[in-house]
Design a protein around this motif. Structure first.
Motif, PDB file in Angstrom:
ATOM      1  N   THR A 180       0.843  -1.200   0.000  1.00  0.00           N
ATOM      2  CA  THR A 180       0.000   0.000   0.000  1.00  0.00           C
ATOM      3  C   THR A 180       0.875   1.246   0.000  1.00  0.00           C
ATOM      4  OG1 THR A 180      -1.770  -1.162   1.158  1.00  0.00           O
ATOM      5  CG2 THR A 180      -1.816   1.249   1.242  1.00  0.00           C
ATOM      6  N   GLN A 181       1.918   1.238   0.822  1.00  0.00           N
ATOM      7  CA  GLN A 181       2.833   2.375   0.869  1.00  0.00           C
ATOM      8  C   GLN A 181       3.512   2.583  -0.489  1.00  0.00           C
ATOM      9  OE1 GLN A 181       5.128   0.890   4.203  1.00  0.00           O
ATOM     10  NE2 GLN A 181       4.353   2.532   5.507  1.00  0.00           N
ATOM     11  N   LYS A 182       3.964   1.505  -1.119  1.00  0.00           N
ATOM     12  CA  LYS A 182       4.606   1.615  -2.431  1.00  0.00           C
ATOM     13  C   LYS A 182       3.622   2.140  -3.472  1.00  0.00           C
ATOM     14  CE  LYS A 182       7.895  -2.128  -1.681  1.00  0.00           C
ATOM     15  NZ  LYS A 182       8.265  -3.516  -2.053  1.00  0.00           N
ATOM     16  N   ALA A 183       2.404   1.606  -3.447  1.00  0.00           N
ATOM     17  CA  ALA A 183       1.389   2.028  -4.413  1.00  0.00           C
ATOM     18  C   ALA A 183       1.083   3.520  -4.261  1.00  0.00           C
ATOM     19  CB  ALA A 183       0.114   1.205  -4.230  1.00  0.00           C
ATOM     20  N   LEU A 184       0.990   3.979  -3.048  1.00  0.00           N
ATOM     21  CA  LEU A 184       0.726   5.399  -2.806  1.00  0.00           C
ATOM     22  C   LEU A 184       1.872   6.267  -3.317  1.00  0.00           C
ATOM     23  CD1 LEU A 184      -0.879   5.137   0.713  1.00  0.00           C
ATOM     24  CD2 LEU A 184      -1.947   6.202  -1.289  1.00  0.00           C
ATOM     25  N   ARG A 185       3.105   5.818  -3.091  1.00  0.00           N
ATOM     26  CA  ARG A 185       4.257   6.593  -3.586  1.00  0.00           C
ATOM     27  C   ARG A 185       4.273   6.617  -5.116  1.00  0.00           C
ATOM     28  NH1 ARG A 185       6.921   3.963   0.675  1.00  0.00           N
ATOM     29  NH2 ARG A 185       7.899   2.512  -0.767  1.00  0.00           N
ATOM     30  N   LEU A 186       3.961   5.498  -5.743  1.00  0.00           N
ATOM     31  CA  LEU A 186       3.928   5.458  -7.204  1.00  0.00           C
ATOM     32  C   LEU A 186       2.867   6.402  -7.755  1.00  0.00           C
ATOM     33  CD1 LEU A 186       4.316   1.621  -7.718  1.00  0.00           C
ATOM     34  CD2 LEU A 186       5.967   3.373  -8.423  1.00  0.00           C
ATOM     35  N   GLN A 187       1.718   6.426  -7.106  1.00  0.00           N
ATOM     36  CA  GLN A 187       0.648   7.310  -7.559  1.00  0.00           C
ATOM     37  C   GLN A 187       0.999   8.771  -7.290  1.00  0.00           C
ATOM     38  OE1 GLN A 187      -3.031   7.733  -5.344  1.00  0.00           O
ATOM     39  NE2 GLN A 187      -4.164   7.347  -7.224  1.00  0.00           N
ATOM     40  N   ARG A 188       1.462   9.043  -6.089  1.00  0.00           N
ATOM     41  CA  ARG A 188       1.747  10.422  -5.688  1.00  0.00           C
ATOM     42  C   ARG A 188       2.970  10.994  -6.418  1.00  0.00           C
ATOM     43  NH1 ARG A 188       3.380   9.873  -0.311  1.00  0.00           N
ATOM     44  NH2 ARG A 188       5.448   9.658  -1.186  1.00  0.00           N
ATOM     45  N   LEU A 191       4.865   9.660  -9.037  1.00  0.00           N
ATOM     46  CA  LEU A 191       5.019   9.438 -10.475  1.00  0.00           C
ATOM     47  C   LEU A 191       3.710   9.539 -11.261  1.00  0.00           C
ATOM     48  CD1 LEU A 191       7.518   6.442 -10.286  1.00  0.00           C
ATOM     49  CD2 LEU A 191       8.046   8.867 -10.622  1.00  0.00           C
ATOM     50  N   ALA A 192       2.612   9.771 -10.553  1.00  0.00           N
ATOM     51  CA  ALA A 192       1.283   9.894 -11.177  1.00  0.00           C
ATOM     52  C   ALA A 192       0.947   8.674 -12.034  1.00  0.00           C
ATOM     53  CB  ALA A 192       1.183  11.180 -11.994  1.00  0.00           C
ATOM     54  N   ILE A 193       1.290   7.500 -11.533  1.00  0.00           N
ATOM     55  CA  ILE A 193       0.999   6.252 -12.251  1.00  0.00           C
ATOM     56  C   ILE A 193      -0.420   5.809 -11.914  1.00  0.00           C
ATOM     57  CG2 ILE A 193       1.666   3.820 -12.469  1.00  0.00           C
ATOM     58  CD1 ILE A 193       4.513   4.618 -11.870  1.00  0.00           C
ATOM     59  N   ASN A 194      -1.142   5.353 -12.939  1.00  0.00           N
ATOM     60  CA  ASN A 194      -2.508   4.869 -12.711  1.00  0.00           C
ATOM     61  C   ASN A 194      -2.471   3.470 -12.101  1.00  0.00           C
ATOM     62  OD1 ASN A 194      -2.008   3.076 -14.814  1.00  0.00           O
ATOM     63  ND2 ASN A 194      -3.256   4.172 -16.294  1.00  0.00           N
ATOM     64  N   MET A 195      -3.629   2.943 -11.739  1.00  0.00           N
ATOM     65  CA  MET A 195      -3.696   1.675 -11.025  1.00  0.00           C
ATOM     66  C   MET A 195      -3.141   0.509 -11.847  1.00  0.00           C
ATOM     67  SD  MET A 195      -4.274   0.613  -8.011  1.00  0.00           S
ATOM     68  CE  MET A 195      -5.088   2.028  -7.317  1.00  0.00           C
ATOM     69  N   GLU A 196      -3.381   0.506 -13.142  1.00  0.00           N
ATOM     70  CA  GLU A 196      -2.830  -0.559 -13.982  1.00  0.00           C
ATOM     71  C   GLU A 196      -1.312  -0.518 -13.970  1.00  0.00           C
ATOM     72  OE1 GLU A 196      -5.266   1.515 -14.929  1.00  0.00           O
ATOM     73  OE2 GLU A 196      -6.970   0.182 -15.252  1.00  0.00           O
ATOM     74  N   GLY A 197      -0.753   0.680 -14.038  1.00  0.00           N
ATOM     75  CA  GLY A 197       0.696   0.843 -13.984  1.00  0.00           C
ATOM     76  C   GLY A 197       1.260   0.443 -12.631  1.00  0.00           C
ATOM     77  N   ILE A 198       0.536   0.801 -11.571  1.00  0.00           N
ATOM     78  CA  ILE A 198       0.954   0.420 -10.222  1.00  0.00           C
ATOM     79  C   ILE A 198       1.002  -1.093 -10.105  1.00  0.00           C
ATOM     80  CG2 ILE A 198       0.241   0.403  -7.791  1.00  0.00           C
ATOM     81  CD1 ILE A 198      -0.813   3.287  -8.251  1.00  0.00           C
TER      82      ILE A 198
END
Length: 104
Positions: free
Chosen positions: A64-72, A74-81
Motif C-alpha cells: 500500500t505504501q509503495k502504491a501510494l508513492r507510485l501514484q503520488r 510518479l502519477a501512475i494509474n492503477m494498472e501501472g501500479i
C-alpha cells in the motif's frame, strides 16, 4: 510513536503482524477508496474476508505504501501500479534465487 503504527522495514520480521483496514488507511494517509481499489485489483489481500473488519499483514502495508508513492510521486494509474509492483516482486524473487545459487 504508537507501537501499532510502528514503521515496517523492508524485511518482514514478525509473521504475526496484523493491521486493521482503518489503521492501514490512517497509517498510510490513504483514502479508503484507494485501499478498496488495491483490493479489487488484487494488489493486497485481507487476511480473512469473512471478518466484519478487514485486517492485513505487513506485506499489504508495504505494498500500500509503495502504491501510494507510485501514484503520488510518479502519477501512475492503477494498472501501472499493478505492473510495477509485480515487477518489483519478480526482481526480489530473482535476487533471492541468485543468492541461493551463490551459496552453492
Amino acid at each position: 510513536m504508537r507501537k501499532d503504527l510502528e514503521i515496517v522495514s523492508a524485511e518482514i520480521i514478525d509473521d504475526n503482524f496484523k493491521i486493521s483496514f482503518t489503521k492501514l488507511c490512517e497509517y498510510c494517509h490513504s483514502e479508503e477508496t484507494f485501499v478498496h481499489t488495491l483490493i479489487e485489483f488484487g494488489l493486497i489481500e485481507p487476511l480473512d474476508k469473512r471478518e466484519a473488519e478487514l485486517h492485513f499483514d505487513a506485506t499489504a502495508l508495504q505494498r500500500t505504501q509503495k502504491a501510494l508513492r507510485l501514484q503520488r510521486d510518479l502519477a501512475i494509474n492503477m494498472e501501472g501500479i499493478a505492473l510495477v509492483l509485480d515487477l518489483l516482486d519478480e526482481v526480489t524473487e530473482l535476487r533471492q534465487q541468485l543468492e541461493l545459487l551463490k551459496k552453492d
